[in-house]
Design an enzyme around this catalytic site. Sequence first.
Site: not given
Lengths: 190, 272
Positions: B173-174
């Site tokens: 989950p950048c």
Amino acid sequence: MDDQALLSHLARDLDASFVALVRAHQDRVYSICLRLLGNTADAEEIAQDTFIRAYRALGTYSEDRIRALQMRGWLATIAIRRCRSAGARRRAPTVPLDIGHPALPTAPAAETPHLHVVGQESKRRWASLLAGLPDRYRTALVLRHVDDLSYAEIAEVLGKPEGTVKAQVHRGLALLRAAHEAAEREESIA
Amino acid sequence: MTEYPENLDPSLARVDAALRDLRTEAPASLVGLTLVAVGLEDLYAQLDTVIGPVWVAWNGRGVSAVTAAADADAFEAGFRTDNKRPIRRADEGIPERLATAIQRRLAGDRRVRVQVNLRGQTPFEKAVLRKALEIPRGEVRPYSWVAAEIGRPAAVRAVGTALGHNPVPLVIPCHRVVRSDGHIGQYSLGGPANKRTLIAAEGLAPDGLEEMARAGVRYIASDTTHVVCLPSCHQARRVTDRHRVPFGRLSDAVAAGFRPCRKCRPAAAVAA
């Protein structure tokens, strides 16, 4: 590409030549698995598993060790081990219920006998007879007569003396012949 | 080819012939399945998400790519350039188990594992991506926080680049890493609008975050627990208005007697 050339490619670049290994040996690995496990779904899964194990092992081997491999025997060893642990999980090989009760001829007598169907029928019967043999004879027969390994290679694969392997193959052939004759007798009575 | 030292009698030769006939061609699918399983070939399919359909590729080692390519051809071309591996479309779509795992992961369920295939990433990139995986759903961290947490406090820009090249956005989950000044920042999966959508879908208001940052608030402390947090930390968000004490600098909060939160570790965000 023969096995020696294949091995030196694998030693140089495993990822680039692994597909050649699978293509070259898939039919025999699949045949071994199919005849030891007795059904196509398990055979495909375990054949795949055999190649996955081979790939992982090759990744840990030195180049020299890869070049020195006896490819046929080595793959057969992995296949047998995978089949055995799969068999342990799933019980004995599936023996089709129609052993000794071949399908009644369905083609009208007037038609020419369909040779291909006859061949398939006989093949199926031999396969179920083979599947009915005790493990050690079946394994020896599959390696010697289905896969065409030499007695020396089989001895290596099974970790048994060559004499024992020969005896098992012979006994297996005799058992299979007897089973086939019994099936034929039953058929002629019926 | 076969040696017969034992002089097979004719009835046994018949058995031998029958056994030879049991050699069977492997099914056509075996090569492909094996290559996928060892990670030398990938499969791909479309997955529906809150930001619309995305392309997902995977092999036996895990998820290998997530992109917002315009169509299948563009996705394949991009994948081949990035990975130098063959790829083919999965006839049966994305496996149920993988789709469920990705969706549950996005929904914040940290018990499900989604394997990712990060071959080809440098150790620095891997460290950045692993760190991003630790950020809980519904929370964001500054780039400088990631840099400090992986022990490279000066590498803030490189962290941004590594996250920009995240091969598996959503799965890693950048989108939960934002600029230190509170701006949401760039996003590789179809642009920053998608990043806002994702953050909002996780229960955070991106506008509110930016507004707070513009007002100079970087930390929220509680005068009951005496703990100071990053604003999106779930601890900070539980603090009622009456007990919220905003700070622009962590050192001021510490000087005022507040202890940095052990969960969101705000000290790391200062380091840069």
